[in-house]
Scaffold this motif. Structure first.
Motif, PDB file in Angstrom:
ATOM      1  N   VAL A 280       0.823  -1.214   0.000  1.00 16.32           N
ATOM      2  CA  VAL A 280       0.000   0.000   0.000  1.00 16.32           C
ATOM      3  C   VAL A 280       0.861   1.269   0.000  1.00 16.32           C
ATOM      4  N   GLY A 281       2.044   1.182  -0.587  1.00 11.10           N
ATOM      5  CA  GLY A 281       2.902   2.360  -0.674  1.00 11.10           C
ATOM      6  C   GLY A 281       4.343   1.958  -0.891  1.00 11.10           C
ATOM      7  N   GLU A 282       5.195   2.972  -1.045  1.00  9.95           N
ATOM      8  CA  GLU A 282       6.594   2.694  -1.353  1.00  9.95           C
ATOM      9  C   GLU A 282       7.460   2.555  -0.108  1.00  9.95           C
ATOM     10  N   GLY A 283       6.918   2.942   1.042  1.00  8.97           N
ATOM     11  CA  GLY A 283       7.706   2.955   2.271  1.00  8.97           C
ATOM     12  C   GLY A 283       7.915   1.574   2.867  1.00  8.97           C
ATOM     13  N   ILE A 284       8.849   1.491   3.780  1.00 11.60           N
ATOM     14  CA  ILE A 284       9.265   0.217   4.364  1.00 11.60           C
ATOM     15  C   ILE A 284       8.123  -0.454   5.147  1.00 11.60           C
ATOM     16  N   ASP A 285       7.225   0.343   5.695  1.00 11.93           N
ATOM     17  CA  ASP A 285       6.117  -0.217   6.486  1.00 11.93           C
ATOM     18  C   ASP A 285       4.846  -0.424   5.676  1.00 11.93           C
ATOM     19  N   ASP A 286       4.909  -0.116   4.390  1.00  4.05           N
ATOM     20  CA  ASP A 286       3.697  -0.167   3.566  1.00  4.05           C
ATOM     21  C   ASP A 286       3.393  -1.550   2.999  1.00  4.05           C
ATOM     22  N   LEU A 287       3.478  -2.552   3.859  1.00  2.00           N
ATOM     23  CA  LEU A 287       3.087  -3.906   3.475  1.00  2.00           C
ATOM     24  C   LEU A 287       2.174  -4.422   4.563  1.00  2.00           C
ATOM     25  N   GLN A 288       1.044  -4.977   4.169  1.00  2.00           N
ATOM     26  CA  GLN A 288       0.099  -5.483   5.155  1.00  2.00           C
ATOM     27  C   GLN A 288      -0.207  -6.947   4.895  1.00  2.00           C
ATOM     28  N   VAL A 289      -0.494  -7.637   5.984  1.00  2.00           N
ATOM     29  CA  VAL A 289      -0.998  -8.994   5.864  1.00  2.00           C
ATOM     30  C   VAL A 289      -2.437  -8.877   5.383  1.00  2.00           C
ATOM     31  N   PHE A 290      -2.781  -9.647   4.379  1.00  2.00           N
ATOM     32  CA  PHE A 290      -4.117  -9.549   3.801  1.00  2.00           C
ATOM     33  C   PHE A 290      -5.178 -10.110   4.743  1.00  2.00           C
ATOM     34  N   ASN A 291      -6.237  -9.356   4.900  1.00  2.00           N
ATOM     35  CA  ASN A 291      -7.377  -9.819   5.692  1.00  2.00           C
ATOM     36  C   ASN A 291      -8.622  -9.570   4.859  1.00  2.00           C
ATOM     37  N   LYS A 292      -9.349 -10.642   4.539  1.00  2.00           N
ATOM     38  CA  LYS A 292     -10.411 -10.476   3.545  1.00  2.00           C
ATOM     39  C   LYS A 292     -11.556  -9.583   4.026  1.00  2.00           C
ATOM     40  N   PHE A 293     -11.850  -9.618   5.324  1.00  2.00           N
ATOM     41  CA  PHE A 293     -12.963  -8.790   5.784  1.00  2.00           C
ATOM     42  C   PHE A 293     -12.597  -7.308   5.782  1.00  2.00           C
ATOM     43  N   GLU A 294     -11.368  -7.025   6.183  1.00  2.00           N
ATOM     44  CA  GLU A 294     -10.896  -5.636   6.092  1.00  2.00           C
ATOM     45  C   GLU A 294     -10.891  -5.182   4.646  1.00  2.00           C
TER      46      GLU A 294
END
Ligand code: GDP
Length: 301
Positions: A280-294
């Motif tokens: 979700v972005g170019e920054g180092i923290d811009d990775l998320q674990v996918f959650n289908k309801f979210e």
């Protein structure tokens, strides 16, 4: 919350189009279904998955005789959530109990492969795991340099050779280094040249075979990285990579700057491979674990 931010454009666009599709209508009829079909296709859900969703809603209309457009939102949410496959542990960046856990990362250039590897290394390291990166995309000097930059940034060791060297040899060295260091995770970057499918298949097969000389059940995960903003291209790449190797999970990138989060729905449905991470972005923290309801919530807000 952060996913909402990441999917800002996707959701406004989908929700906006959905609202337009039912405007002035109280009942789901053929016209609404036609409009809905258009909205789903134009949101990159893909034709096959769109048809599947429409068919299911049609069946509900037939069964209940009447379906209000006010119920459509909830029904679509349920249908879409039902299509999204998921890995079991989707609450954080946990890893299975293997040491080292070997992840082979595949995908074409430009999709965000290197960035995703860097972000993952950062997440694992933040959890106290030791990580080793392997620069087995030896086809482009820039790929090796980029991975080195991420290795420096995250402060994890990297194994590399000069450009043009045998990718399988780099992978072998990386696993050996990982084993010698007692590393928790080894992440191997690979080259993704789709113009020659046989070469791609042969190269990935060879990398796997050679890795297994060091860690017999490696790779434990083959992560395909797709650019969520590329619509049909992402579908095509998923098709080609799943034909070339056994892909076990997906990372879909660039879901921050795009109106096309629908790719996640179509690809997850058609290939039955769980989306594990989203970029979700170019920054180092811009990775998320996918959650289908979210994800579905953000898609519909
Ligand atoms: P690779 O060629 O597949 O290794 O791609 P890179 O990792 O070098 O990424 C290509 C470009 O996409 C870079 O400019 C990255 O910063 C950018 N990028 C990667 N992931 C994301 C993401 O999730 N969101 C956005 N906006 N940009 C991304």
């Amino acid at each position: 919350e952060t996913l909402d931010k990441g999917l800002e454009k996707s959701k406004s666009s989908f929700f906006g189009k959905l609202s337009k599709a039912v405007a002035g209508k109280s009942k789901v009829d053929d016209e609404v279904l036609d409009n809905l079909e258009e909205v789903l296709v134009s949101s990159d859900v893909g034709v096959k998955t769109t048809i599947r969703i429409i068919d299911r809603i049609e069946a509900r209309v037939a069964k209940d005789k009447y379906l209000g457009t006010d119920e459509l939102d909830q029904i679509l949410r349920e249908e879409i959530a039902g299509l999204l496959s998921e890995t079991e542990d989707q609450t954080n960046f946990n890893l299975p109990d293997k040491k080292p856990y070997v992840i082979m990362v595949v995908g074409v250039n430009g999709v965000g492969k290197t960035t995703t590897i860097g972000k993952l290394a950062h997440q694992f390291k933040s959890q106290g795991k030791s990580v080793v990166l392997g620069a087995a995309d030896t086809f482009r000097a820039a790929a090796i340099d980029q991975l080195q930059i991420w290795a420096d940034r995250v402060e994890v060791p990297i194994v590399k050779q000069k450009m043009g060297s045998d990718p399988a040899s780099v992978a072998f060295d990386t696993l050996q280094s990982g084993v010698n260091k007692g590393a928790d995770v080894v992440i191997i970057d690979t080259a993704g040249r789709l113009h020659n499918k046989i070469n791609l298949m042969n190269e990935l097969t060879k990398i796997k075979r050679v890795m297994q000389k060091v860690v017999p059940d490696a790779p434990h995960e083959v992560l395909l990285v797709l650019d969520g903003s590329t619509g049909q291209n992402a579908f095509e790449q998923a098709k080609q990579f799943t034909a070339a190797t056994e892909v076990s999970s997906l990372a879909v990138t660039k879901l921050d700057g795009t109106a096309k989060g629908g790719v996640v729905i179509g690809i997850s449905d058609q290939f039955k491979i769980p989306v594990k991470y989203i970029g979700v972005g170019e920054g180092i923290d811009d990775l998320q674990v996918f959650n289908k309801f979210e994800f579905v919530d953000s898609f519909f807000k």
